[in-house]
Design an enzyme around this catalytic site. Structure first.
Site, PDB file in Angstrom:
ATOM      1  N   LYS A 180      -2.181  28.750  -0.784  1.00  0.00           N
ATOM      2  CA  LYS A 180      -1.252  28.435   0.303  1.00  0.00           C
ATOM      3  C   LYS A 180      -0.005  29.300   0.117  1.00  0.00           C
ATOM      4  O   LYS A 180       0.842  29.008  -0.727  1.00  0.00           O
ATOM      5  CB  LYS A 180      -0.843  26.956   0.299  1.00  0.00           C
ATOM      6  CG  LYS A 180      -0.140  26.569   1.600  1.00  0.00           C
ATOM      7  CD  LYS A 180       0.731  25.353   1.472  1.00  0.00           C
ATOM      8  CE  LYS A 180       2.088  25.632   0.898  1.00  0.00           C
ATOM      9  NZ  LYS A 180       2.943  26.599   1.646  1.00  0.00           N
ATOM     10  N   GLU A 255       5.330  29.220 -12.350  1.00  0.00           N
ATOM     11  CA  GLU A 255       6.258  30.371 -12.407  1.00  0.00           C
ATOM     12  C   GLU A 255       7.456  29.988 -11.551  1.00  0.00           C
ATOM     13  O   GLU A 255       7.350  29.972 -10.322  1.00  0.00           O
ATOM     14  CB  GLU A 255       5.591  31.623 -11.833  1.00  0.00           C
ATOM     15  CG  GLU A 255       4.358  32.086 -12.566  1.00  0.00           C
ATOM     16  CD  GLU A 255       4.661  32.754 -13.892  1.00  0.00           C
ATOM     17  OE1 GLU A 255       5.857  32.932 -14.213  1.00  0.00           O
ATOM     18  OE2 GLU A 255       3.712  33.072 -14.609  1.00  0.00           O
ATOM     19  N   CYS A 289      12.981  36.628  -8.607  1.00  0.00           N
ATOM     20  CA  CYS A 289      13.213  35.636  -9.669  1.00  0.00           C
ATOM     21  C   CYS A 289      13.714  36.273 -10.953  1.00  0.00           C
ATOM     22  O   CYS A 289      14.308  35.598 -11.778  1.00  0.00           O
ATOM     23  CB  CYS A 289      11.937  34.847  -9.904  1.00  0.00           C
ATOM     24  SG  CYS A 289      10.521  35.937 -10.145  1.00  0.00           S
ATOM     25  N   GLU A 389      20.772  29.136  -9.334  1.00  0.00           N
ATOM     26  CA  GLU A 389      20.065  30.269  -8.737  1.00  0.00           C
ATOM     27  C   GLU A 389      20.553  30.452  -7.298  1.00  0.00           C
ATOM     28  O   GLU A 389      20.426  29.552  -6.478  1.00  0.00           O
ATOM     29  CB  GLU A 389      18.555  29.989  -8.758  1.00  0.00           C
ATOM     30  CG  GLU A 389      17.745  31.232  -8.488  1.00  0.00           C
ATOM     31  CD  GLU A 389      16.234  30.984  -8.477  1.00  0.00           C
ATOM     32  OE1 GLU A 389      15.806  29.899  -8.044  1.00  0.00           O
ATOM     33  OE2 GLU A 389      15.494  31.888  -8.879  1.00  0.00           O
TER      34      GLU A 389
HETATM   35  P1  NAD Z   1       9.885  26.902  -2.839  1.00  0.00           P
HETATM   36  O1  NAD Z   1       9.738  26.187  -4.137  1.00  0.00           O
HETATM   37  O2  NAD Z   1      10.742  26.308  -1.808  1.00  0.00           O
HETATM   38  O3  NAD Z   1       8.458  27.111  -2.150  1.00  0.00           O
HETATM   39  C1  NAD Z   1       7.393  27.731  -2.857  1.00  0.00           C
HETATM   40  C2  NAD Z   1       6.085  27.281  -2.226  1.00  0.00           C
HETATM   41  O4  NAD Z   1       5.936  25.879  -2.457  1.00  0.00           O
HETATM   42  C3  NAD Z   1       5.988  27.491  -0.722  1.00  0.00           C
HETATM   43  O5  NAD Z   1       4.654  27.895  -0.409  1.00  0.00           O
HETATM   44  C4  NAD Z   1       6.252  26.088  -0.177  1.00  0.00           C
HETATM   45  O6  NAD Z   1       5.641  25.852   1.077  1.00  0.00           O
HETATM   46  C5  NAD Z   1       5.612  25.225  -1.250  1.00  0.00           C
HETATM   47  N1  NAD Z   1       6.113  23.845  -1.342  1.00  0.00           N
HETATM   48  C6  NAD Z   1       7.327  23.370  -0.982  1.00  0.00           C
HETATM   49  N2  NAD Z   1       7.394  22.047  -1.214  1.00  0.00           N
HETATM   50  C7  NAD Z   1       6.188  21.674  -1.738  1.00  0.00           C
HETATM   51  C8  NAD Z   1       5.644  20.444  -2.182  1.00  0.00           C
HETATM   52  N3  NAD Z   1       6.342  19.310  -2.137  1.00  0.00           N
HETATM   53  N4  NAD Z   1       4.379  20.433  -2.661  1.00  0.00           N
HETATM   54  C9  NAD Z   1       3.648  21.564  -2.723  1.00  0.00           C
HETATM   55  N5  NAD Z   1       4.112  22.776  -2.308  1.00  0.00           N
HETATM   56  C10 NAD Z   1       5.379  22.830  -1.831  1.00  0.00           C
HETATM   57  O7  NAD Z   1      10.326  28.393  -3.222  1.00  0.00           O
HETATM   58  P2  NAD Z   1      10.641  29.573  -2.231  1.00  0.00           P
HETATM   59  O8  NAD Z   1      11.955  29.278  -1.598  1.00  0.00           O
HETATM   60  O9  NAD Z   1       9.464  29.875  -1.391  1.00  0.00           O
HETATM   61  O10 NAD Z   1      10.788  30.803  -3.277  1.00  0.00           O
HETATM   62  C11 NAD Z   1      11.927  31.034  -4.012  1.00  0.00           C
HETATM   63  C12 NAD Z   1      11.788  30.472  -5.412  1.00  0.00           C
HETATM   64  O11 NAD Z   1      10.632  31.018  -6.040  1.00  0.00           O
HETATM   65  C13 NAD Z   1      12.940  30.854  -6.294  1.00  0.00           C
HETATM   66  O12 NAD Z   1      13.323  29.738  -7.059  1.00  0.00           O
HETATM   67  C14 NAD Z   1      12.347  31.938  -7.198  1.00  0.00           C
HETATM   68  O13 NAD Z   1      13.005  32.092  -8.424  1.00  0.00           O
HETATM   69  C15 NAD Z   1      10.966  31.472  -7.347  1.00  0.00           C
HETATM   70  N6  NAD Z   1      10.065  32.562  -7.740  1.00  0.00           N
HETATM   71  C16 NAD Z   1       9.602  32.600  -9.017  1.00  0.00           C
HETATM   72  C17 NAD Z   1       8.773  33.632  -9.428  1.00  0.00           C
HETATM   73  C18 NAD Z   1       8.250  33.708 -10.830  1.00  0.00           C
HETATM   74  O14 NAD Z   1       7.356  34.506 -11.074  1.00  0.00           O
HETATM   75  N7  NAD Z   1       8.754  32.916 -11.765  1.00  0.00           N
HETATM   76  C19 NAD Z   1       8.403  34.619  -8.518  1.00  0.00           C
HETATM   77  C20 NAD Z   1       8.890  34.549  -7.223  1.00  0.00           C
HETATM   78  C21 NAD Z   1       9.719  33.505  -6.838  1.00  0.00           C
END
Ligand code: NAD
Length: 501
Positions: A180, A255, A289, A389
């Site tokens: 997803k 991650e 990230c 962040e």
């Molecule tokens: P997010 O946590 O809001 O969303 C990530 C994913 O989770 C999306 O697909 C979203 O639809 C889904 N999601 C949201 N709520 C959920 C729930 N309750 N249950 C299951 N899935 C759910 O993050 P974002 O805003 O899309 O991305 C930014 C974040 O991602 C930042 O914190 C960044 O640091 C992190 N990130 C980490 C890495 C890494 O490799 N560590 C890489 C890229 C981004």
């Protein structure tokens, strides 16, 4: 751009619309550089998740029995398909994220193709430790087996690469996957799934659902037929995902967020540090990230570093992401733009100095979600902008006096994803790489990644590795096989249970 008019769910090798039909919630994929709609998706609900998981369960049985060589060949064909579609992928990635086309063409797409080729090769290298007689009466061996169906959830910042990091190790190890992507940016993950079909990867091995987190996402991570959950996203959602997955004791790979320190010691090459800081802070409009977010700079270099970074940031060209001349595109959305601006305004109100940037640009850029490259100083380690962040083009700089202080500041965060140390002294570099708590420490650079090396964090940045052979292993289970080699009916060890002759 791919024709996805038939729907935004890729299940069992077919594009479909959401099963709920007109009742399914709609979501617009928006080009954040203009605010214009790119496509409208009907979002997946629980019934779509069930259908995708069922397709994956059914396809995995044969895919898991394919030889590593067969899986590898199909993945090499996938690399060729992605290569053939490279420009289309780059344009679509730029449309749905607003990232500069140079970044899509030179980083996202080639990185994904290289990852595909890497995992095609790695699929053939899975092996156990030696088989042997660790008891004189038995031969022991280890089988590495696929887990079954992997449920993966990915963020919007690098949609194609995040899809690749989830899909490739999972299928190389013989699993099937239901991915997803973020509902904000599903298009290139869907294109990758279509390319997998053209490459001959059997239908049902790769499924992609366009859905919301709390709808499709939660149903996927809770699904009883999903053996492992691999999540990339924010730390808060990662914790929720882990809690949901714990109900059925699934394997979890997280991650999460980061707040990378960028430590400049007094012997550093200042020009290199200034250029590295600006590139490391602004890549992908800071929505990375591992981005450099906390510059920890020796007091003797601090003023020159701040002046150099401000000069370079001010010269960065914001503009149309499709223009090759553009350095920085918009943030992902208006909502995120407001969030980034609010972080900077809170810092300003608390007395921080906004050295450059700190504003939403006007003129032609006003219709997009742009934010100026921003350098902040004059804060201490308790400031929210130093601790939280921001996920935007914002770098915060603080001075230090001793090496001990620099390392302590670097580690004074809940996160531990990435860091860099800037020094020409090999002993200092060795100390920094050993003592900074992070999944990756660069020396005299910040950001580069390679398919062969692991990516993943410690502390609140999560656990588990993407890319590299380490990641492949995480998508397997280890089975101990112990075979009697005596052939006798009455084994010597039975006397520990009953003593009759
Ligand atoms: P997010 O946590 O809001 O969303 C990530 C994913 O989770 C999306 O697909 C979203 O639809 C889904 N999601 C949201 N709520 C959920 C729930 N309750 N249950 C299951 N899935 C759910 O993050 P974002 O805003 O899309 O991305 C930014 C974040 O991602 C930042 O914190 C960044 O640091 C992190 N990130 C980490 C890495 C890494 O490799 N560590 C890489 C890229 C981004």
């Amino acid at each position: 751009m791919a024709d996805l008019s038939a729907g935004h769910q890729w299940i069992d090798g077919r594009r479909r619309s959401a099963l709920a039909g007109d009742a399914a919630p709609r979501h617009d994929v928006v080009d954040p550089s203009t605010g214009e709609r790119v496509e409208t998706a009907a979002l997946a609900g629980p019934a779509d998740v069930d259908a995708a998981v069922a397709a994956a369960v059914s396809a995995q049985a044969d895919w898991g029995r394919a030889t590593p060589g067969e899986r590898s060949s199909a993945m090499l064909r996938l690399a060729a398909e992605l290569d053939a579609a490279a420009e289309d992928l780059a344009q679509t990635e730029t449309s749905q994220t607003g990232k500069p086309i140079r970044l899509s063409r030179e980083f996202d797409v080639p990185g994904t193709i290289d990852n595909t080729a890497f995992f095609a090769g790695a699929a053939r290298l899975l092996e156990g430790r030696a088989t042997g007689e660790y008891s004189p009466d038995h031969t022991s061996s280890v089988r590495r087996e696929p887990l079954g169906v992997v449920g993966s959830i990915a963020p919007w910042n690098y949609p194609l690469q995040m899809a690749a990091w989830k899909v490739l190790p999972a299928i190389a190890a013989g699993n099937a996957i239901v991915l997803k992507p973020s509902e904000l940016t599903p298009l290139t993950a869907l294109m990758m799934a279509e390319a997998a079909q053209r490459a001959g990867i059997p239908d049902g091995v790769v499924n992609v659902l366009t859905g919301a987190g709390q709808g499709a996402g939660e149903h996927l991570v809770s699904h009883p037929d999903v053996a492992m959950v691999s999540f990339t996203g924010s730390s808060a959602v990662g914790q929720r995902v882990m809690a949901l997955a714990s109900a059925s004791a699934k394997r979890v790979h997280l991650e999460l967020g980061g707040k990378a320190p960028f430590v400049v010691f007094d012997d550093a090459d200042l020009e290199a540090a200034v250029h590295g800081a600006v590139a490391g802070a602004l890549i992908n409009t800071g929505q990375d990230c591992t981005a450099a977010t906390r510059a920890i700079v020796h007091r003797s270099l601090f003023d020159a570093f701040v002046a150099g970074v401000a000069d370079l940031m001010t010269a960065v060209r914001l503009g149309d992401p499709r223009d090759e001349a553009t350095d920085q595109g918009p943030l992902i959305s208006r909502t995120h733009q407001e969030r980034v601006a609010a972080h900077v305004e809170r810092a300003r109100a608390a007395g921080a100095k906004i050295v450059c940037g700190g504003a939403v640009p006007g003129g032609a850029l006003a219709r997009g979600a742009y934010y100026e490259p921003t350098l902040v100083s004059g804060v201490d380690a308790s400031a929210a902008i130093w601790r939280d962040e921001v996920f935007g083009p914002v770098l915060v700089a603080v001075p230090f006096d001793t090496d001990d202080e620099a390392i302590a500041l670097a580690n004074d965060t809940v996160y531990g994803l990435a860091a860099s140390a800037w020094t020409r002294d090999v002993v200092r570099a060795a100390r920094a790489t050993r003592e900074i708590q992070a999944g990756c420490v660069w020396v005299n650079d910040h950001i580069p990644i390679v398919s062969e090396m692991p990516h993943g964090g410690v502390k609140a940045s999560g656990f588990g590795k993407d890319m590299s052979a380490y990641s492949l292993e995480e998508y397997t289970s280890i089975k101990h096989v112990m075979t009697d080699v005596t052939g006798v009916a009455r084994k010597p060890w039975h006397r520990t249970v009953f003593s009759t002759p």
